[in-house]
Design a protein around this motif. Structure first.
Motif, PDB file in Angstrom:
ATOM      1  N   CYS A 194       0.863  -1.178  -0.064  1.00 48.73           N
ATOM      2  CA  CYS A 194       0.161   0.042  -0.054  1.00 48.73           C
ATOM      3  C   CYS A 194       0.822   1.185   0.213  1.00 48.73           C
ATOM      4  O   CYS A 194       1.551   1.478   1.006  1.00 48.73           O
ATOM      5  CB  CYS A 194      -0.910  -0.011   1.329  1.00 48.73           C
ATOM      6  SG  CYS A 194      -2.218   1.493   1.247  1.00 48.73           S
ATOM      7  N   MET A 195       0.856   2.060  -1.220  1.00 49.51           N
ATOM      8  CA  MET A 195       1.415   3.309  -1.431  1.00 49.51           C
ATOM      9  C   MET A 195       0.278   4.383  -0.528  1.00 49.51           C
ATOM     10  O   MET A 195      -0.612   4.255  -0.788  1.00 49.51           O
ATOM     11  CB  MET A 195       1.582   3.886  -2.661  1.00 49.51           C
ATOM     12  CG  MET A 195       2.573   2.911  -3.257  1.00 49.51           C
ATOM     13  SD  MET A 195       4.341   3.204  -2.737  1.00 49.51           S
ATOM     14  CE  MET A 195       4.366   4.835  -2.670  1.00 49.51           C
ATOM     15  N   PHE A 196       0.636   5.033   0.450  1.00 48.17           N
ATOM     16  CA  PHE A 196       0.231   6.233   0.942  1.00 48.17           C
ATOM     17  C   PHE A 196       0.966   7.596   1.111  1.00 48.17           C
ATOM     18  O   PHE A 196       1.971   7.456   1.124  1.00 48.17           O
ATOM     19  CB  PHE A 196      -0.589   5.690   2.557  1.00 48.17           C
ATOM     20  CG  PHE A 196       0.359   5.279   3.491  1.00 48.17           C
ATOM     21  CD1 PHE A 196       0.497   6.401   4.435  1.00 48.17           C
ATOM     22  CD2 PHE A 196       1.581   4.419   3.314  1.00 48.17           C
ATOM     23  CE1 PHE A 196       1.555   5.816   5.514  1.00 48.17           C
ATOM     24  CE2 PHE A 196       2.218   3.982   4.207  1.00 48.17           C
ATOM     25  CZ  PHE A 196       2.376   5.195   5.466  1.00 48.17           C
ATOM     26  N   THR A 197       0.276   8.610   1.779  1.00 49.55           N
ATOM     27  CA  THR A 197       0.863   9.697   1.980  1.00 49.55           C
ATOM     28  C   THR A 197       0.805  10.283   3.479  1.00 49.55           C
ATOM     29  O   THR A 197      -0.575   9.662   3.915  1.00 49.55           O
ATOM     30  CB  THR A 197       0.393  10.915   1.042  1.00 49.55           C
ATOM     31  OG1 THR A 197      -0.749  11.286   1.188  1.00 49.55           O
ATOM     32  CG2 THR A 197       0.153  10.238  -0.398  1.00 49.55           C
ATOM     33  N   MET A 198       1.367  11.168   3.700  1.00 47.11           N
ATOM     34  CA  MET A 198       1.025  12.208   4.907  1.00 47.11           C
ATOM     35  C   MET A 198       0.695  13.399   4.081  1.00 47.11           C
ATOM     36  O   MET A 198       1.425  14.085   3.762  1.00 47.11           O
ATOM     37  CB  MET A 198       2.152  12.417   5.933  1.00 47.11           C
ATOM     38  CG  MET A 198       1.895  13.311   7.189  1.00 47.11           C
ATOM     39  SD  MET A 198       3.490  13.479   8.096  1.00 47.11           S
ATOM     40  CE  MET A 198       2.799  14.911   9.116  1.00 47.11           C
ATOM     41  N   PRO A 199      -0.546  13.648   3.994  1.00 45.88           N
ATOM     42  CA  PRO A 199      -1.163  14.680   2.869  1.00 45.88           C
ATOM     43  C   PRO A 199      -0.299  16.227   3.404  1.00 45.88           C
ATOM     44  O   PRO A 199      -0.094  16.445   4.611  1.00 45.88           O
ATOM     45  CB  PRO A 199      -2.293  14.597   3.094  1.00 45.88           C
ATOM     46  CG  PRO A 199      -2.782  13.249   3.381  1.00 45.88           C
ATOM     47  CD  PRO A 199      -1.808  13.010   4.484  1.00 45.88           C
ATOM     48  N   TRP A 200      -0.360  17.105   2.479  1.00 44.46           N
ATOM     49  CA  TRP A 200       0.384  18.203   2.944  1.00 44.46           C
ATOM     50  C   TRP A 200      -0.469  19.215   3.787  1.00 44.46           C
ATOM     51  O   TRP A 200       0.049  19.961   4.419  1.00 44.46           O
ATOM     52  CB  TRP A 200       0.642  19.136   1.334  1.00 44.46           C
ATOM     53  CG  TRP A 200      -0.658  19.614   1.068  1.00 44.46           C
ATOM     54  CD1 TRP A 200      -0.971  20.946   1.440  1.00 44.46           C
ATOM     55  CD2 TRP A 200      -1.772  19.128   0.295  1.00 44.46           C
ATOM     56  NE1 TRP A 200      -2.500  21.336   0.808  1.00 44.46           N
ATOM     57  CE2 TRP A 200      -2.887  20.036   0.094  1.00 44.46           C
ATOM     58  CE3 TRP A 200      -2.002  17.855  -0.149  1.00 44.46           C
ATOM     59  CZ2 TRP A 200      -4.292  19.885  -0.660  1.00 44.46           C
ATOM     60  CZ3 TRP A 200      -3.153  17.675  -0.892  1.00 44.46           C
ATOM     61  CH2 TRP A 200      -4.155  18.503  -1.120  1.00 44.46           C
TER      62      TRP A 200
END
Length: 440
Positions: A194-200
């Motif tokens: 799973c690719m995920f982000t810590m959104p800006w």
């Protein structure tokens, strides 16, 4: 004499009505040759711990006489409901709540027998029997975290590797209202990447990622995982708007904006409403992805290009000295020579190559697992949807299409449609430490 005559007429009329009713009832009892109808919901076959089975039985002819509902499991038949209807009800409904514990986990069948009140021919035509097969699964999937080092920057990317105790119909990481899908891998036992982000727009105090998984029966499990979140500060920028810019830019959007209002009104519609629509399109494209990783190594950057606007710049738009709008810039603006050749950042598949509102002519490359690179404001596009490209293949040439104030490349990296810091993906050490090391 008149009263006695009227009374006699009323008695006779009543008798006629009773006879007709009895005759009609008898006719229905003898001539109703259509058995009751039975419907069972849901279709299944998988049922979770909160599921309920609804059985509806109807007989608009002579009415219902009885229904019997039984469960057959592991060779044992158990009656769950046995109802009779002396008044000949036209319809009834039974609900089986699996939470009551009458049915064990595993395969089972529901058996329904319904009889109506008809007596012709001797009740044989008034019987209906229905069966429905199900699988009862009350146990949610168990989640086993494989990635134990998760160091993310605000606006940055991450990769989570986990396994499940059973295959999932949906799995991924939830960050607030955003959901980043995970993809089952061909190797391993229910292994997911799973690719995920810590959104800006999510500071460390609000960053609470959760792994979620839902099985075929609808049972859902979730769990947290260890991570370290690093705050980042983003720049502020001022954009000065002018009538000459409007006159040059807005005609490109004919048919996409209302013709009424001032030039400023039309520009604000483009910058606000059309921008939202374009972002929604990129989110949809983020779901059109390979379930496995297609890229390798650091991403290529536009050669000999200077950085202009940065990722997550907070932009105030001024017109005649007043703030008229505010937006966030979701990529990097890279300026090189006019009509410069644009290389593919990495290996992947073209999922979009067309005009896209504020982005102008756009190429989107899918690199797998929801990771996609976006090349906007192009003067020309040299690829088509479905085409496979390799790193450094030319996908187009820079230009001024869309809301571009000059010839440049707007470059984005998105994960499931959410923009992330592109600079990370140019850094071989960052990729090795935060992404590929988790796959080894």
């Amino acid at each position: 004499m008149k009263k006695e005559g009227s009374k006699g007429f009323s008695v006779a009329l009543t008798a006629i009505i009773v006879v007709l009713a009895l005759a009609a009832g008898g006719f229905m009892l003898f001539k109703d040759t259509t058995p009751p109808t039975i419907s069972v919901a849901p279709d299944g076959p998988y049922l979770g711990r909160e599921a309920k089975i609804t059985i509806a039985v109807e007989d608009p002819g002579s009415g219902l006489k009885s229904i019997v509902v039984a469960v057959v499991q592991k060779g044992k038949r158990t009656v769950l409901a046995d109802r009779t209807f002396p008044g000949g009800s036209m319809q009834t409904e039974e609900t089986i709540d699996l939470a009551r514990g009458e049915i064990a986990e595993g395969e089972f069948s529901i058996e329904i027998t319904a009889r109506d009140a008809s007596i012709y021919p001797f009740g044989a035509a008034g019987v209906a029997v229905a069966h429905k097969d199900y699988v009862f699964d009350a146990t949610p999937p168990r989640i086993f975290v494989q990635s134990h080092t998760n160091n993310l920057n605000q606006g940055g990317s991450g990769l989570m590797v986990f396994t499940l105790s059973e295959p999932a119909v949906s799995a991924g990481i939830r960050v607030g209202e955003r959901f980043f899908p995970a993809y089952q891998q061909p190797e391993g036992d229910n292994l997911y990447h799973c690719m995920f982000t810590m959104p800006w727009d999510t500071p460390p105090s609000a960053f609470k990622p959760m792994i979620e998984a839902t099985d075929k029966a609808g049972n859902t499990a979730s769990r947290t995982f260890s991570h370290h979140a690093n705050p980042r500060q983003f720049r502020k920028d001022r954009i000065n708007l002018s009538d000459s810019f409007f006159e040059t830019t807005i005609p490109e959007f004919q048919g996409l904006v209302p013709n009424s209002g001032t030039l400023l009104d039309q520009y604000l519609f483009i910058n606000r409403e059309l921008r939202k629509q374009n972002r929604d399109t990129l989110v949809e494209l983020g779901r059109q992805t390979s379930p496995t990783m297609l890229w390798s190594g650091p991403f290529a950057r536009l050669p000999n290009a200077a950085n202009r606007a940065r990722f997550a710049d907070a932009r105030d738009y001024y017109y005649q000295g007043k703030i008229v709008d505010h937006q966030t810039h979701m990529g990097l603006d890279l300026a090189s020579l006019k009509n410069a050749a644009v290389p593919a950042g990495n290996h992947g598949t073209i999922v979009f190559a067309d005009f896209l509102g504020i982005y102008g002519n756009v190429v989107v490359i899918d690199h797998g697992l929801g990771l996609q690179s976006i090349y906007a404001h192009l003067n020309s596009m040299e690829v088509e949807v479905g085409q496979t490209v390799s790193k450094d293949d030319i996908v187009g040439h820079t230009g001024i299409t869309g809301l571009a104030g000059g010839d440049h490349l707007h470059y984005e990296i998105n994960i499931s449609g959410v923009p992330v810091q592109p600079i990370e993906w140019w850094d071989d050490n960052w990729i090795r430490n935060n992404i590929t090391s988790k796959l080894e």
